[in-house]
Design a protein around this motif. Structure first.
Motif, PDB file in Angstrom:
ATOM      1  N   ILE A 121       4.390  17.902   2.693  1.00 28.10           N
ATOM      2  CA  ILE A 121       4.399  16.444   2.592  1.00 28.10           C
ATOM      3  C   ILE A 121       5.697  15.957   3.237  1.00 28.10           C
ATOM      4  N   ARG A 122       5.587  15.265   4.364  1.00 30.30           N
ATOM      5  CA  ARG A 122       6.776  14.874   5.121  1.00 30.30           C
ATOM      6  C   ARG A 122       7.307  13.497   4.751  1.00 30.30           C
ATOM      7  N   ARG A 123       6.427  12.622   4.282  1.00 31.30           N
ATOM      8  CA  ARG A 123       6.874  11.249   4.001  1.00 31.30           C
ATOM      9  C   ARG A 123       5.921  10.574   3.035  1.00 31.30           C
ATOM     10  N   VAL A 124       6.477   9.794   2.117  1.00 34.70           N
ATOM     11  CA  VAL A 124       5.690   8.957   1.216  1.00 34.70           C
ATOM     12  C   VAL A 124       6.322   7.578   1.199  1.00 34.70           C
ATOM     13  N   ALA A 155      -5.063  19.936  11.522  1.00 36.23           N
ATOM     14  CA  ALA A 155      -5.354  19.404  10.196  1.00 36.23           C
ATOM     15  C   ALA A 155      -6.861  19.339   9.937  1.00 36.23           C
ATOM     16  N   PRO A 156      -7.336  19.899   8.823  1.00 33.82           N
ATOM     17  CA  PRO A 156      -8.778  19.853   8.486  1.00 33.82           C
ATOM     18  C   PRO A 156      -9.133  18.512   7.834  1.00 33.82           C
ATOM     19  N   ILE A 157      -9.303  17.499   8.643  1.00 37.83           N
ATOM     20  CA  ILE A 157      -9.496  16.143   8.129  1.00 37.83           C
ATOM     21  C   ILE A 157     -10.746  16.034   7.241  1.00 37.83           C
ATOM     22  N   LYS A 158     -11.812  16.716   7.641  1.00 37.70           N
ATOM     23  CA  LYS A 158     -13.044  16.648   6.848  1.00 37.70           C
ATOM     24  C   LYS A 158     -12.825  17.241   5.456  1.00 37.70           C
ATOM     25  N   ALA A 159     -12.169  18.401   5.397  1.00 35.36           N
ATOM     26  CA  ALA A 159     -11.897  19.037   4.107  1.00 35.36           C
ATOM     27  C   ALA A 159     -10.937  18.189   3.270  1.00 35.36           C
ATOM     28  N   MET A 160      -9.996  17.534   3.927  1.00 30.78           N
ATOM     29  CA  MET A 160      -9.055  16.665   3.213  1.00 30.78           C
ATOM     30  C   MET A 160      -9.786  15.508   2.554  1.00 30.78           C
ATOM     31  N   ARG A 161     -10.727  14.904   3.279  1.00 31.66           N
ATOM     32  CA  ARG A 161     -11.494  13.784   2.722  1.00 31.66           C
ATOM     33  C   ARG A 161     -12.268  14.227   1.477  1.00 31.66           C
ATOM     34  N   GLU A 162     -12.877  15.410   1.559  1.00 38.02           N
ATOM     35  CA  GLU A 162     -13.662  15.907   0.433  1.00 38.02           C
ATOM     36  C   GLU A 162     -12.781  16.141  -0.789  1.00 38.02           C
ATOM     37  N   LYS A 163     -11.581  16.679  -0.560  1.00 37.86           N
ATOM     38  CA  LYS A 163     -10.658  16.938  -1.662  1.00 37.86           C
ATOM     39  C   LYS A 163     -10.154  15.634  -2.293  1.00 37.86           C
ATOM     40  N   LEU A 164      -9.813  14.664  -1.455  1.00 36.77           N
ATOM     41  CA  LEU A 164      -9.231  13.413  -1.952  1.00 36.77           C
ATOM     42  C   LEU A 164     -10.256  12.555  -2.682  1.00 36.77           C
ATOM     43  N   GLN A 165     -11.534  12.689  -2.315  1.00 35.61           N
ATOM     44  CA  GLN A 165     -12.575  11.897  -2.982  1.00 35.61           C
ATOM     45  C   GLN A 165     -12.683  12.222  -4.462  1.00 35.61           C
ATOM     46  N   ALA A 166     -12.224  13.425  -4.851  1.00 31.68           N
ATOM     47  CA  ALA A 166     -12.302  13.836  -6.254  1.00 31.68           C
ATOM     48  C   ALA A 166     -11.237  13.162  -7.111  1.00 31.68           C
ATOM     49  N   SER A 172      -0.120  13.998  16.602  1.00 30.62           N
ATOM     50  CA  SER A 172      -0.557  15.327  17.024  1.00 30.62           C
ATOM     51  C   SER A 172      -1.669  15.792  16.083  1.00 30.62           C
ATOM     52  N   PRO A 173      -2.514  16.775  16.528  1.00 34.20           N
ATOM     53  CA  PRO A 173      -3.654  17.210  15.696  1.00 34.20           C
ATOM     54  C   PRO A 173      -3.245  17.865  14.379  1.00 34.20           C
ATOM     55  N   ASP A 174      -2.011  18.379  14.288  1.00 29.96           N
ATOM     56  CA  ASP A 174      -1.592  19.067  13.067  1.00 29.96           C
ATOM     57  C   ASP A 174      -0.900  18.142  12.057  1.00 29.96           C
ATOM     58  N   GLU A 175      -0.823  16.857  12.389  1.00 30.35           N
ATOM     59  CA  GLU A 175      -0.136  15.912  11.514  1.00 30.35           C
ATOM     60  C   GLU A 175      -1.040  14.705  11.258  1.00 30.35           C
ATOM     61  N   VAL A 176      -1.140  14.307   9.988  1.00 31.46           N
ATOM     62  CA  VAL A 176      -2.023  13.193   9.630  1.00 31.46           C
ATOM     63  C   VAL A 176      -1.304  12.278   8.650  1.00 31.46           C
ATOM     64  N   GLY A 217       0.818  -1.203   0.000  1.00 31.22           N
ATOM     65  CA  GLY A 217       0.000   0.000   0.000  1.00 31.22           C
ATOM     66  C   GLY A 217       0.851   1.252   0.000  1.00 31.22           C
ATOM     67  N   THR A 218       0.200   2.374   0.285  1.00 30.48           N
ATOM     68  CA  THR A 218       0.866   3.672   0.246  1.00 30.48           C
ATOM     69  C   THR A 218       0.501   4.481   1.482  1.00 30.48           C
ATOM     70  N   ILE A 219       1.480   5.154   2.041  1.00 33.11           N
ATOM     71  CA  ILE A 219       1.264   6.064   3.161  1.00 33.11           C
ATOM     72  C   ILE A 219       1.829   7.429   2.787  1.00 33.11           C
ATOM     73  N   VAL A 220       1.021   8.465   2.976  1.00 35.81           N
ATOM     74  CA  VAL A 220       1.461   9.844   2.776  1.00 35.81           C
ATOM     75  C   VAL A 220       1.286  10.588   4.097  1.00 35.81           C
ATOM     76  N   GLN A 221       2.380  11.085   4.639  1.00 27.50           N
ATOM     77  CA  GLN A 221       2.340  11.823   5.903  1.00 27.50           C
ATOM     78  C   GLN A 221       2.331  13.317   5.601  1.00 27.50           C
ATOM     79  N   VAL A 222       1.337  14.024   6.148  1.00 26.50           N
ATOM     80  CA  VAL A 222       1.139  15.449   5.874  1.00 26.50           C
ATOM     81  C   VAL A 222       1.141  16.218   7.187  1.00 26.50           C
TER      82      VAL A 222
END
Length: 323
Positions: free
Chosen positions: A119-122, A59-70, A84-88, A48-53
């Protein structure tokens, strides 16, 4: 060390039946959890793939989900906080279909407008590589146990070897049950923790066994139970101090080491507790259960000493020219 000195041996073996019952319950519960919930394999084994942001603010997790769904590339992706809340981290079960695409660039473009981030890690692991890592990891685990069995049988006796392996299986089973219960991602760091646990638990067991063997050799008592109680009591100070020191170090890593080392530290924390427990209440009572006979052991030692003395006598005669 004065605090840990005891005038009389502690009756550990008197509590062994209760302790063994608790161990059996914990092992059965662990296997039940593993059978029902299963292990949550991370990308190291499942692929699989992991992207650390990391964001400047929460972090606006809800907005991120909406953006990624596109973007179809992120179809089925999960987003969760990472320490931490600022890292996902964004997790996808499948790796990129095209190596020409930089997942980091694609994620950066997809998340535009959600705030200031980097983007800290892929990490990308293909399913075939993950399967190979899983097979090699299991092979490393089984080869380690086999090598331990041979080593302990050579150094002590087969009953000691089987008892030590039973204690290791006990420790690994409960540790993996805890990993499955809390759905810890099983990656190479968890495998490293399990292999570390094997070495830690075996070291503790060998020290106890070494003192038991010494007690059997020197003591005139014929009761194995009394010898085991005396031996464990003598090593209790070392066992307590070593276990507590290791526990507090790993607990510090667990609390403050960050999400990266969380799975490794959690597995070791459980392992340290059950490993210390099993050296006393699992491995040692099994010697009694396997029918280890002190008198027979003394007879074997006497026979061995007699053969050695005969060899030395014949060597001396040969060197002096008598033969």
């Amino acid at each position: 060390m004065e605090f840990f000195k005891y005038k009389q041996p502690i009756d550990f073996m008197g509590k062994s039946k209760i302790a063994m019952a608790v161990s059996i319950i914990l092992i059965l519960a662990s296997y039940a959890i593993l059978a029902t919930k299963g292990l949550n394999y991370g990308i190291d084994f499942a692929g699989g793939t992991i992207v650390q942001v990391k964001y400047d603010t929460k972090a606006p997790i809800k907005a991120m989900r909406e953006k990624l769904q596109a973007d179809k590339l992120f179809d089925g992706a999960s987003i969760s906080e990472f320490g931490s809340p600022d890292e996902v981290v964004i997790r996808m079960k499948t790796s990129s279909a095209s190596v020409a695409k930089d997942i980091g660039d694609v994620a950066r473009a997809a998340l535009q407008g959600t705030g200031n981030f980097t983007i800290r890690r892929v990490d990308i692991v293909g399913p075939k590589v993950g399967s190979e890592l899983k097979e090699k990891g299991l092979m490393a685990l089984f080869l380690s146990i086999a090598a331990i069995l041979v080593y302990v049988a050579f150094r002590f006796e087969w009953r000691f070897a089987v008892a030590s392996i039973a204690a290791l299986v006990h420790d690994v089973s409960i540790a993996m049950g805890a990993v499955a219960l809390f759905q810890i991602d099983v990656n190479l760091d968890v495998l490293a923790a399990i292999l570390t646990l094997l070495g830690y638990s075996l070291n503790d067991t060998i020290i106890v066994f070494d003192r038991i063997r010494e007690g059997i050799t020197k003591s005139k008592k014929a009761s194995l139970t009394e010898i085991i109680n005396e031996s464990i009591t003598k090593t209790l100070a070392r066992t307590t101090l070593t276990s507590l020191t290791t526990f507090f170090v790993v607990f510090t890593l667990f609390m403050f080491g960050g999400e990266i080392i969380h799975a490794f530290a959690f597995t070791l924390l459980v392992g340290i507790i059950v490993g210390t427990y099993s050296s006393i209440f699992v491995a040692s009572p099994l010697l009694i259960l396997f029918g280890f006979d002190v008198k027979n052991y003394h007879a074997k030692l006497a026979e061995k000493a007699k053969r050695e003395a005969e060899k030395n006598r014949m060597r001396e005669q040969f060197e002096s020219g008598v033969m």
